[in-house]
Design a protein around this motif. Sequence first.
Motif, mmCIF file in Angstrom:
data_model
loop_
_atom_site.group_PDB
_atom_site.id
_atom_site.type_symbol
_atom_site.label_atom_id
_atom_site.label_comp_id
_atom_site.label_asym_id
_atom_site.label_seq_id
_atom_site.Cartn_x
_atom_site.Cartn_y
_atom_site.Cartn_z
ATOM 1 N N ILE A 6 6.489 0.664 -10.160
ATOM 2 C CA ILE A 6 5.072 0.619 -9.785
ATOM 3 C C ILE A 6 4.802 -0.628 -8.944
ATOM 4 O O ILE A 6 5.149 -1.745 -9.347
ATOM 5 N N TYR A 7 4.186 -0.413 -7.786
ATOM 6 C CA TYR A 7 3.632 -1.519 -6.998
ATOM 7 C C TYR A 7 2.165 -1.621 -7.382
ATOM 8 O O TYR A 7 1.412 -0.649 -7.263
ATOM 9 N N PRO A 8 1.695 -2.790 -7.865
ATOM 10 C CA PRO A 8 0.346 -2.886 -8.445
ATOM 11 C C PRO A 8 -0.772 -2.773 -7.413
ATOM 12 O O PRO A 8 -0.569 -2.988 -6.211
ATOM 13 N N PRO A 9 -1.986 -2.480 -7.912
ATOM 14 C CA PRO A 9 -3.168 -2.547 -7.043
ATOM 15 C C PRO A 9 -3.566 -4.001 -6.837
ATOM 16 O O PRO A 9 -2.855 -4.916 -7.245
ATOM 17 N N VAL A 10 -4.717 -4.221 -6.215
ATOM 18 C CA VAL A 10 -5.238 -5.574 -6.003
ATOM 19 C C VAL A 10 -6.601 -5.681 -6.673
ATOM 20 O O VAL A 10 -7.492 -4.857 -6.414
ATOM 21 N N THR A 11 -6.771 -6.682 -7.528
ATOM 22 C CA THR A 11 -8.051 -6.941 -8.181
ATOM 23 C C THR A 11 -8.490 -8.355 -7.834
ATOM 24 O O THR A 11 -7.703 -9.296 -7.971
ATOM 25 N N ARG A 12 -9.731 -8.487 -7.370
ATOM 26 C CA ARG A 12 -10.219 -9.798 -6.927
ATOM 27 C C ARG A 12 -11.587 -10.101 -7.478
ATOM 28 O O ARG A 12 -12.381 -9.179 -7.725
ATOM 29 N N PRO A 13 -11.911 -11.389 -7.624
ATOM 30 C CA PRO A 13 -13.299 -11.762 -7.944
ATOM 31 C C PRO A 13 -14.217 -11.300 -6.815
ATOM 32 O O PRO A 13 -13.798 -11.207 -5.653
ATOM 33 N N ARG A 40 22.153 6.052 -5.616
ATOM 34 C CA ARG A 40 23.577 6.081 -5.284
ATOM 35 C C ARG A 40 24.450 6.079 -6.545
ATOM 36 O O ARG A 40 25.466 6.779 -6.612
ATOM 37 N N ALA A 41 24.025 5.314 -7.553
ATOM 38 C CA ALA A 41 24.821 5.221 -8.781
ATOM 39 C C ALA A 41 24.702 6.474 -9.631
ATOM 40 O O ALA A 41 25.663 6.873 -10.309
ATOM 41 N N GLY A 42 23.526 7.127 -9.608
ATOM 42 C CA GLY A 42 23.308 8.297 -10.440
ATOM 43 C C GLY A 42 23.117 7.907 -11.903
ATOM 44 O O GLY A 42 23.250 6.753 -12.295
ATOM 45 N N GLY A 43 22.789 8.893 -12.717
ATOM 46 C CA GLY A 43 22.677 8.656 -14.147
ATOM 47 C C GLY A 43 21.276 8.365 -14.638
ATOM 48 O O GLY A 43 21.062 8.227 -15.843
ATOM 49 N N HIS A 44 20.313 8.239 -13.715
ATOM 50 C CA HIS A 44 18.937 7.958 -14.121
ATOM 51 C C HIS A 44 17.981 8.876 -13.363
ATOM 52 O O HIS A 44 18.239 9.253 -12.213
ATOM 53 N N GLU A 45 16.895 9.240 -14.028
ATOM 54 C CA GLU A 45 15.811 9.959 -13.365
ATOM 55 C C GLU A 45 14.790 8.916 -12.916
ATOM 56 O O GLU A 45 14.291 8.147 -13.739
ATOM 57 N N THR A 46 14.483 8.876 -11.640
ATOM 58 C CA THR A 46 13.624 7.819 -11.114
ATOM 59 C C THR A 46 12.367 8.366 -10.455
ATOM 60 O O THR A 46 12.342 9.499 -9.970
ATOM 61 N N ALA A 47 11.331 7.541 -10.464
ATOM 62 C CA ALA A 47 10.083 7.854 -9.772
ATOM 63 C C ALA A 47 9.436 6.533 -9.387
ATOM 64 O O ALA A 47 9.787 5.464 -9.907
ATOM 65 N N ALA A 48 8.480 6.594 -8.462
ATOM 66 C CA ALA A 48 7.788 5.389 -8.013
ATOM 67 C C ALA A 48 6.431 5.764 -7.462
ATOM 68 O O ALA A 48 6.242 6.873 -6.932
ATOM 69 N N PHE A 49 5.472 4.838 -7.593
ATOM 70 C CA PHE A 49 4.216 5.014 -6.881
ATOM 71 C C PHE A 49 3.641 3.652 -6.521
ATOM 72 O O PHE A 49 3.917 2.641 -7.180
ATOM 73 N N ASP A 50 2.868 3.656 -5.455
ATOM 74 C CA ASP A 50 2.235 2.455 -4.926
ATOM 75 C C ASP A 50 0.757 2.511 -5.293
ATOM 76 O O ASP A 50 -0.024 3.243 -4.680
ATOM 77 N N ALA A 51 0.366 1.749 -6.309
ATOM 78 C CA ALA A 51 -1.003 1.804 -6.813
ATOM 79 C C ALA A 51 -2.007 1.129 -5.889
ATOM 80 O O ALA A 51 -3.216 1.195 -6.140
ATOM 81 N N LEU A 52 -1.528 0.505 -4.827
ATOM 82 C CA LEU A 52 -2.448 -0.049 -3.831
ATOM 83 C C LEU A 52 -2.718 0.964 -2.727
ATOM 84 O O LEU A 52 -3.854 1.377 -2.516
ATOM 85 N N SER A 53 -1.674 1.408 -2.040
ATOM 86 C CA SER A 53 -1.883 2.265 -0.873
ATOM 87 C C SER A 53 -2.387 3.652 -1.246
ATOM 88 O O SER A 53 -2.993 4.335 -0.419
ATOM 89 N N GLU A 54 -2.179 4.078 -2.484
ATOM 90 C CA GLU A 54 -2.613 5.417 -2.891
ATOM 91 C C GLU A 54 -4.095 5.466 -3.272
ATOM 92 O O GLU A 54 -4.613 6.518 -3.614
ATOM 93 N N GLY A 55 -4.771 4.333 -3.240
ATOM 94 C CA GLY A 55 -6.205 4.295 -3.534
ATOM 95 C C GLY A 55 -6.989 3.695 -2.387
ATOM 96 O O GLY A 55 -6.460 3.450 -1.295
#
Length: 536
Positions: A6-13, A40-55
């Motif tokens: 997960i790439y985090p969103p941005v929270t500001r004052p 490349r190594a295999g053996g894991h199920e992976t996922a990702a999302f960018d919580a900044l650009s997706e909002g």
Amino acid sequence: MKVLFIYPPVTRPKDFSAKAVRVSVFFPMGIAYLLAVLERAGGHETAAFDALSEGDIDEGRPMDGGERLRYGLSDEAIARKIADFAPDVVGVACLFSAMQWDAENVCRLVKRAAPAARTVLGGAHAGCMAEEILREEPAADFVLLGEAEESFPALLAALKSGGSFSKLDGIAYRADGGVRLAPKTRYISDIDAIPFPARHRFDMTRYFTSAKSHGFFRNAPFTQMITSRGCPYKCAFCALDAHWGSRQRLRSAGNVLAEIELLVERYGIRELHFEDDNLTADKKRALELFEGMTQRGFHLSWHVPSGMAVNTLDERLLEKMRESGCYSVTLAIESGDPEVVRKLMNKPVDFKRVPGLVKKIRALGMDVRGFFMIGYPGETRDTIRRTIEYAKELELDWSYFSITSPIPKTAMYRTCIEKGYIKEGDFDPIRSFHRSIIRTPEFTPELLREIREEAIIDVCFRNNPNLLKYDLDRAIADFSSVVNHYPHFDFANFYLGEAYRKKGDIPRAVESYQNTLKANPAHAEARRRLQELHHD
């Protein structure tokens, strides 16, 4: 194992919204490298999302009764995504100090949505502050120090087997009621062996169309890439040694060219932003890279947002850069006082070369810009004034004046603590890069803010060399860029009007002067110009 990044969103004052400092979208390069390694190594199920650009990244969503603004996905949306994937391990990016709260908040959301999942923070800031993060944030389980293409798979293996973490390299974790930290001692020597970032795991159009680079761009689609790790310099204000190691490691020119070719053919990339800390430190490799870009006919535009080291550049290299598509060079000069640079910053800058480089860059038709720091611990009001005057004398297309920020764990930070210029805890991860926290016998944060604001107006606008003598169209483009990002800046609107007036475009000049008065009804110069143009 199921591994989520997960790439985090941005929270500001609320007083530090995107109107004060814009929110920039970055392609999550570090996550993409780790995805490629695990694929490349295999053996894991992976996922990702960018919580900044997706909002939403423009207006911001009020939080906490309006006291803060969220850019990107809401906590609820992030928690739903986590729950839907049901991960065993979640990697959270924390590259910069301003990301720390949001990265820790993502860890808290993980524990709420998938209580059994283990959280792992990575990135330059997380590694620098590993012990503090683990002591203060219960939802963070591990922090990886430095590059993680080897250490993250090793951690996954230990988690899967139930093995010990004590022999892992570059990791911080909790044990026996405290925090254990294994320093980073091993770095990847052959970085050509690392697979290219897994860009195919992201909707790249989000980054191509957002037009929110952290620097500037000329052509789209554009993207970032990195061709080396680390820097041979040991600047007192820099924390990168702790992340990349004490020596620079280079990808071969052939390996870099292969990735560029992929970007051009698969994604239609038209512009590159090299995110290297010192792209041209190795001149032989730099020449090979730039000549290869020209020979392969990529026809790309490119620049280096983080700047280029003065001592690495010469006329031949600049010519090859221009031939390969470079359109802007930002010189990392830092100060107009050689003693400040040499003795306080510990940075090699040959000031005798700077004016010639500026003239050569301009002669080749490239923009020439400069980075400058003001308020460095140990400098005086006189040295600050010399820096501003030096920037003006160089006739740069643009000068960036930044308030010196003492990054924790750097030599500069230690100096500030030892001399009483700051106290432990003064560093504000969100604001400190824009508002000084240093107090010395020579200056206060309030004084530095005034000096910086006046320097920007005086050097970049009032005495902008393109406004005064070189290229009105370039001045208009630069001033328009500032107005587009910060329409409430009265001085930017006014000098945009001045540029249009000098060019003879009276209707646009009038519009700019009127916008100046909207931003500041007391702006006397704008009112006088409108009277002169009979639009009062």
